[in-house]
Scaffold this motif. Structure first.
Motif, PDB file in Angstrom:
ATOM      1  N   ALA A  42       0.825  -1.209   0.000  1.00 23.40           N
ATOM      2  CA  ALA A  42       0.000   0.000   0.000  1.00 23.40           C
ATOM      3  C   ALA A  42       0.859   1.258   0.000  1.00 23.40           C
ATOM      4  O   ALA A  42       0.516   2.258  -0.637  1.00 23.40           O
ATOM      5  N   ALA A  43       1.998   1.209   0.703  1.00 17.82           N
ATOM      6  CA  ALA A  43       2.890   2.374   0.790  1.00 17.82           C
ATOM      7  C   ALA A  43       3.871   2.435  -0.372  1.00 17.82           C
ATOM      8  O   ALA A  43       4.684   3.360  -0.447  1.00 17.82           O
ATOM      9  N   ASP A  44       3.816   1.433  -1.257  1.00 15.80           N
ATOM     10  CA  ASP A  44       4.691   1.364  -2.430  1.00 15.80           C
ATOM     11  C   ASP A  44       6.167   1.296  -2.026  1.00 15.80           C
ATOM     12  O   ASP A  44       7.011   2.004  -2.575  1.00 15.80           O
ATOM     13  N   VAL A  45       6.432   0.446  -1.019  1.00 17.42           N
ATOM     14  CA  VAL A  45       7.809   0.182  -0.599  1.00 17.42           C
ATOM     15  C   VAL A  45       7.974  -1.331  -0.459  1.00 17.42           C
ATOM     16  O   VAL A  45       6.985  -2.067  -0.413  1.00 17.42           O
ATOM     17  N   SER A  46       9.190  -1.786  -0.381  1.00 17.56           N
ATOM     18  CA  SER A  46       9.441  -3.215  -0.168  1.00 17.56           C
ATOM     19  C   SER A  46       9.297  -3.532   1.324  1.00 17.56           C
ATOM     20  O   SER A  46       9.436  -2.643   2.170  1.00 17.56           O
TER      21      SER A  46
END
Length: 196
Positions: A42-46
């Motif tokens: 959702a946060a567009d991080v790994s």
């Protein structure tokens, strides 16, 4: 105080985005049902990036970003200020500077913390750590060892008074709450006299 550089601002934005998406998911589907992988997506991080900012899922809710600011503000108060007065001044300095949007996030964080038994239990354990940090700051201001008994007792009393005056989950630090907290800390400084 210098302004944070580009790198620090980017890190702060990433951390805030992770927390925002985590809180949203916790509210929508429940804390237990939300995974780190879902938050990271959702946060567009790994997921590994998530763990660089928060060691575990519960730390998204448990991490209090204001404690370090409050401790520094306490250290910065005038050396001749009574410890309780220094705490009052530090609280006003830090919490009156918080933007309304940040207070909204903080209230969401506290609501989730109070609604999940495991988080609530861990938060109580964290109070011990926070009390130790507060005691060390009080002792430092007085030129005493960090583990000074009097500083520790004062820190515990200050925390108890603050929790009694403003229970967790109910803080927004509007003026009437500052007044209540000031009154409570003034009672502590006066030795907690019980008067009719």
């Amino acid at each position: 105080m210098t302004s944070p550089g580009l790198r620090e601002r980017k890190k702060a934005r990433t951390r805030a985005a992770i927390r925002e998406h985590a809180l949203r998911l916790f509210e929508e589907q429940g804390y237990a049902a939300t995974t780190v992988d879902q938050i990271a997506e959702a946060a567009d991080v790994s997921p590994s990036t998530f763990f660089r900012y928060f060691p575990a899922k519960e730390d998204v809710v448990l991490a209090d970003d204001y404690d370090p600011l409050l401790l520094q503000a306490l250290r910065d108060q005038p050396a001749d200020a009574h410890p309780v007065e220094a705490v009052k001044l530090a609280i006003r300095q830090v919490f009156s500077a918080i933007a309304a949007d940040d207070w909204a996030v903080e209230r969401r964080r506290q609501r989730i913390l109070l609604s999940v038994d495991d988080l609530r239990a861990r938060a109580l354990h964290q109070y011990t750590s926070t009390m130790g940090q507060l005691a060390a700051a009080v002792a430092e201001r007085a030129g005493l060892p960090a583990d000074d008994f009097q500083a520790r007792v004062l820190a515990g009393a200050v925390m108890g008074v603050c929790l009694a005056a403003l229970p967790p989950g109910e803080m927004s630090f509007e003026e009437h709450e500052f007044v209540a907290l000031d009154r409570a800390l003034d009672l502590l400084r006066a030795g907690l006299p019980l008067e009719r």
